[in-house]
Each structure stands twice: as C-alpha cells, then as structure tokens.
Scaffold this motif. Sequence first.
Motif, PDB file in Angstrom:
ATOM      1  N   PHE A   9       0.801  -1.220   0.000  1.00 58.06           N
ATOM      2  CA  PHE A   9       0.000   0.000   0.000  1.00 58.06           C
ATOM      3  C   PHE A   9       0.835   1.272   0.000  1.00 58.06           C
ATOM      4  O   PHE A   9       0.473   2.223  -0.702  1.00 58.06           O
ATOM      5  CB  PHE A   9      -0.975   0.034   1.175  1.00 58.06           C
ATOM      6  CG  PHE A   9      -1.849   1.239   1.144  1.00 58.06           C
ATOM      7  CD1 PHE A   9      -2.983   1.257   0.362  1.00 58.06           C
ATOM      8  CD2 PHE A   9      -1.528   2.378   1.871  1.00 58.06           C
ATOM      9  CE1 PHE A   9      -3.782   2.381   0.307  1.00 58.06           C
ATOM     10  CE2 PHE A   9      -2.316   3.501   1.821  1.00 58.06           C
ATOM     11  CZ  PHE A   9      -3.448   3.515   1.036  1.00 58.06           C
ATOM     12  N   PRO A  10       1.933   1.379   0.748  1.00 60.36           N
ATOM     13  CA  PRO A  10       2.653   2.657   0.750  1.00 60.36           C
ATOM     14  C   PRO A  10       3.118   3.093  -0.639  1.00 60.36           C
ATOM     15  O   PRO A  10       2.948   4.247  -1.019  1.00 60.36           O
ATOM     16  CB  PRO A  10       3.845   2.401   1.678  1.00 60.36           C
ATOM     17  CG  PRO A  10       3.362   1.343   2.603  1.00 60.36           C
ATOM     18  CD  PRO A  10       2.488   0.459   1.771  1.00 60.36           C
ATOM     19  N   ILE A  11       3.644   2.166  -1.434  1.00 61.47           N
ATOM     20  CA  ILE A  11       4.119   2.537  -2.769  1.00 61.47           C
ATOM     21  C   ILE A  11       2.947   2.695  -3.731  1.00 61.47           C
ATOM     22  O   ILE A  11       2.857   3.680  -4.474  1.00 61.47           O
ATOM     23  CB  ILE A  11       5.133   1.500  -3.282  1.00 61.47           C
ATOM     24  CG1 ILE A  11       6.383   1.504  -2.397  1.00 61.47           C
ATOM     25  CG2 ILE A  11       5.514   1.769  -4.732  1.00 61.47           C
ATOM     26  CD1 ILE A  11       7.374   0.415  -2.708  1.00 61.47           C
ATOM     27  N   ALA A  12       2.031   1.714  -3.747  1.00 59.76           N
ATOM     28  CA  ALA A  12       0.883   1.797  -4.653  1.00 59.76           C
ATOM     29  C   ALA A  12      -0.001   2.995  -4.302  1.00 59.76           C
ATOM     30  O   ALA A  12      -0.530   3.665  -5.197  1.00 59.76           O
ATOM     31  CB  ALA A  12       0.071   0.509  -4.604  1.00 59.76           C
ATOM     32  N   GLY A  13      -0.158   3.296  -3.027  1.00 55.66           N
ATOM     33  CA  GLY A  13      -0.944   4.453  -2.617  1.00 55.66           C
ATOM     34  C   GLY A  13      -0.298   5.762  -3.042  1.00 55.66           C
ATOM     35  O   GLY A  13      -0.982   6.690  -3.470  1.00 55.66           O
ATOM     36  N   ALA A  14       1.025   5.833  -2.929  1.00 55.83           N
ATOM     37  CA  ALA A  14       1.722   7.039  -3.371  1.00 55.83           C
ATOM     38  C   ALA A  14       1.550   7.231  -4.875  1.00 55.83           C
ATOM     39  O   ALA A  14       1.307   8.353  -5.338  1.00 55.83           O
ATOM     40  CB  ALA A  14       3.204   6.955  -3.012  1.00 55.83           C
ATOM     41  N   LEU A  15       1.648   6.150  -5.636  1.00 54.07           N
ATOM     42  CA  LEU A  15       1.425   6.248  -7.078  1.00 54.07           C
ATOM     43  C   LEU A  15      -0.026   6.633  -7.387  1.00 54.07           C
ATOM     44  O   LEU A  15      -0.283   7.402  -8.315  1.00 54.07           O
ATOM     45  CB  LEU A  15       1.782   4.927  -7.757  1.00 54.07           C
ATOM     46  CG  LEU A  15       3.269   4.559  -7.751  1.00 54.07           C
ATOM     47  CD1 LEU A  15       3.475   3.155  -8.304  1.00 54.07           C
ATOM     48  CD2 LEU A  15       4.077   5.576  -8.542  1.00 54.07           C
TER      49      LEU A  15
ATOM     50  N   PRO B 139       4.907  14.412  -5.805  1.00 58.31           N
ATOM     51  CA  PRO B 139       5.318  13.079  -5.334  1.00 58.31           C
ATOM     52  C   PRO B 139       5.607  13.037  -3.830  1.00 58.31           C
ATOM     53  O   PRO B 139       5.321  12.036  -3.172  1.00 58.31           O
ATOM     54  CB  PRO B 139       6.589  12.766  -6.140  1.00 58.31           C
ATOM     55  CG  PRO B 139       6.508  13.645  -7.339  1.00 58.31           C
ATOM     56  CD  PRO B 139       5.772  14.872  -6.903  1.00 58.31           C
ATOM     57  N   LEU B 140       6.135  14.117  -3.279  1.00 58.92           N
ATOM     58  CA  LEU B 140       6.417  14.153  -1.837  1.00 58.92           C
ATOM     59  C   LEU B 140       5.123  14.166  -1.027  1.00 58.92           C
ATOM     60  O   LEU B 140       4.999  13.466  -0.016  1.00 58.92           O
ATOM     61  CB  LEU B 140       7.265  15.379  -1.501  1.00 58.92           C
ATOM     62  CG  LEU B 140       8.672  15.393  -2.093  1.00 58.92           C
ATOM     63  CD1 LEU B 140       9.365  16.718  -1.796  1.00 58.92           C
ATOM     64  CD2 LEU B 140       9.482  14.231  -1.546  1.00 58.92           C
ATOM     65  N   ILE B 141       4.166  14.964  -1.474  1.00 63.28           N
ATOM     66  CA  ILE B 141       2.873  14.998  -0.783  1.00 63.28           C
ATOM     67  C   ILE B 141       2.180  13.642  -0.898  1.00 63.28           C
ATOM     68  O   ILE B 141       1.603  13.142   0.069  1.00 63.28           O
ATOM     69  CB  ILE B 141       1.988  16.129  -1.341  1.00 63.28           C
ATOM     70  CG1 ILE B 141       2.601  17.484  -0.997  1.00 63.28           C
ATOM     71  CG2 ILE B 141       0.566  16.028  -0.823  1.00 63.28           C
ATOM     72  CD1 ILE B 141       1.908  18.660  -1.637  1.00 63.28           C
ATOM     73  N   ALA B 142       2.235  13.030  -2.079  1.00 64.18           N
ATOM     74  CA  ALA B 142       1.613  11.723  -2.290  1.00 64.18           C
ATOM     75  C   ALA B 142       2.244  10.664  -1.392  1.00 64.18           C
ATOM     76  O   ALA B 142       1.542   9.842  -0.788  1.00 64.18           O
ATOM     77  CB  ALA B 142       1.720  11.315  -3.756  1.00 64.18           C
ATOM     78  N   ALA B 143       3.572  10.670  -1.278  1.00 65.19           N
ATOM     79  CA  ALA B 143       4.251   9.693  -0.424  1.00 65.19           C
ATOM     80  C   ALA B 143       3.890   9.916   1.041  1.00 65.19           C
ATOM     81  O   ALA B 143       3.621   8.953   1.780  1.00 65.19           O
ATOM     82  CB  ALA B 143       5.764   9.784  -0.625  1.00 65.19           C
ATOM     83  N   GLY B 144       3.875  11.166   1.478  1.00 67.31           N
ATOM     84  CA  GLY B 144       3.502  11.457   2.864  1.00 67.31           C
ATOM     85  C   GLY B 144       2.063  11.068   3.164  1.00 67.31           C
ATOM     86  O   GLY B 144       1.768  10.471   4.208  1.00 67.31           O
TER      87      GLY B 144
ATOM     88  N   THR C 243      -1.733   7.406   5.676  1.00 68.58           N
ATOM     89  CA  THR C 243      -2.899   6.528   5.546  1.00 68.58           C
ATOM     90  C   THR C 243      -2.562   5.116   5.973  1.00 68.58           C
ATOM     91  O   THR C 243      -3.340   4.449   6.674  1.00 68.58           O
ATOM     92  CB  THR C 243      -3.414   6.549   4.097  1.00 68.58           C
ATOM     93  OG1 THR C 243      -3.660   7.897   3.705  1.00 68.58           O
ATOM     94  CG2 THR C 243      -4.675   5.725   3.942  1.00 68.58           C
ATOM     95  N   TYR C 244      -1.385   4.620   5.570  1.00 68.31           N
ATOM     96  CA  TYR C 244      -0.961   3.274   5.938  1.00 68.31           C
ATOM     97  C   TYR C 244      -0.862   3.133   7.460  1.00 68.31           C
ATOM     98  O   TYR C 244      -1.368   2.172   8.030  1.00 68.31           O
ATOM     99  CB  TYR C 244       0.377   2.943   5.285  1.00 68.31           C
ATOM    100  CG  TYR C 244       0.921   1.603   5.689  1.00 68.31           C
ATOM    101  CD1 TYR C 244       0.416   0.439   5.125  1.00 68.31           C
ATOM    102  CD2 TYR C 244       1.928   1.495   6.643  1.00 68.31           C
ATOM    103  CE1 TYR C 244       0.903  -0.802   5.495  1.00 68.31           C
ATOM    104  CE2 TYR C 244       2.417   0.265   7.024  1.00 68.31           C
ATOM    105  CZ  TYR C 244       1.906  -0.883   6.444  1.00 68.31           C
ATOM    106  OH  TYR C 244       2.386  -2.111   6.827  1.00 68.31           O
ATOM    107  N   PHE C 245      -0.221   4.093   8.113  1.00 69.46           N
ATOM    108  CA  PHE C 245      -0.058   4.013   9.566  1.00 69.46           C
ATOM    109  C   PHE C 245      -1.398   4.119  10.303  1.00 69.46           C
ATOM    110  O   PHE C 245      -1.628   3.419  11.280  1.00 69.46           O
ATOM    111  CB  PHE C 245       0.901   5.093  10.074  1.00 69.46           C
ATOM    112  CG  PHE C 245       2.346   4.748   9.856  1.00 69.46           C
ATOM    113  CD1 PHE C 245       2.890   3.584  10.387  1.00 69.46           C
ATOM    114  CD2 PHE C 245       3.157   5.577   9.110  1.00 69.46           C
ATOM    115  CE1 PHE C 245       4.215   3.256  10.178  1.00 69.46           C
ATOM    116  CE2 PHE C 245       4.487   5.259   8.896  1.00 69.46           C
ATOM    117  CZ  PHE C 245       5.021   4.096   9.426  1.00 69.46           C
ATOM    118  N   VAL C 246      -2.287   4.996   9.830  1.00 72.74           N
ATOM    119  CA  VAL C 246      -3.593   5.140  10.477  1.00 72.74           C
ATOM    120  C   VAL C 246      -4.369   3.841  10.390  1.00 72.74           C
ATOM    121  O   VAL C 246      -4.902   3.337  11.384  1.00 72.74           O
ATOM    122  CB  VAL C 246      -4.397   6.310   9.861  1.00 72.74           C
ATOM    123  CG1 VAL C 246      -5.851   6.258  10.281  1.00 72.74           C
ATOM    124  CG2 VAL C 246      -3.775   7.639  10.271  1.00 72.74           C
TER     125      VAL C 246
END
Length: 191
Positions: free
Chosen positions: A136-142, A160-165, A170-173
């Motif tokens: 999810f972290p990589i696919a979600g950022a994309l 890309p920085l905002i998307a990764a953050g 979201t992943y941690f929540v």
Amino acid sequence: MTTESTEPAGPTGPAGPAEPAAASGGGARAWLRERSELGVCLLLFALGVLVLTDALTMDVDIAQRGPIGPRTVPFVVGAGLLLVGALLAVDVLRGGRGEAEGGEDVDLDEPADWRTVLLLTGVFLGAAVLIGPLGFPIAGALLFWGAAYALGSRHHDRDPLIAAGLSLFTYFVFDNLLGVPLPGGPLMGVL
C-alpha cells in the motif's frame, strides 16, 4: 397602478414550452418519463432488499453477547434505504419534482473531458494491480500522485512528496490505529 406582464405563463426553453408530455396523449410512456425519479425509488428499494437479504443470511457467532452485533448496521441501512425509497416514491407520485441543475458552474454544452476520465481510470486500475506486489505505501503514493496529475496538478517536485507522505500517513492510520492490516510490500520490514 398595475402593470401587466407580457411573459408567457409557463417556462420555456430552447425546445419550446415545457408542457407535460402526458397532456399531448403520450400514454404510460410519457407518464413514466415525467416521473423518472421513480427509477431512483426502484434502485433504492432494490439496494434495501439486497442489504436486508445479506444481513439475514449473514453467519453470526452463537457466542455473541448483547443486542448489537454484526447484523445491526446492515438492518439499519437496509431499512433506511427502503424508507427513503418509499418517501421519495410518495413525493414523486404527489407531484414532487427534482430541481434542474442550475447552481452548478458546469457548461452542459461542452463535451466530457475523456482524457481525465481515462487517466483516472488507469491510475485506479494500476493501483489495484500494484497494491499486492508493491504494498500500500508505494501503490498508494502512485495512486495519489497519479490522481493529482490526472486532475491537472503539474508540480512535479512537490506532488510526489505529498503523495508519499499522504500514503504513509494513511498506511499508519489504518494499520496501527484502526487495526486494519494493509499490505506493506517490500517496505514491510522498514515500516
């Protein structure tokens, strides 16, 4: 002192007066066309029956304690759908009509922006395919970056920085705070 209006009594549009089609002898088809909101009522009824059927056929653990269980929310949602469908049907049959789109800043004469629709569709399908192998972290950022790009953002250094953050947040929540496990992919050991 009175003034008389020279405007026509009924609303008019580009196609002429907006008279009911049933008055011209169109029959049942014209009657249904004037009450097209009944289709929404049927959809609400069908969804309500589907939700209630699923709730009734749901497997429930016998050891459940208390009156509130996994069937409670589907029962409430299904009953709500049936109630709203019935109230809408009564309103439509009594002559209620939905308002035309007037408050939107949308030019209905312009064609649809199919490029944006196709880009967003591709981004969502790509994220759905990549969430398994990449996590999810990589696919979600994309997903977040691709959606921002498809909707017109052209800040290639910031997006890309905002998307990764946003994806990591979201992943941690979901994974840590809500207890909903999301696939971590190759970053599972790092996160």
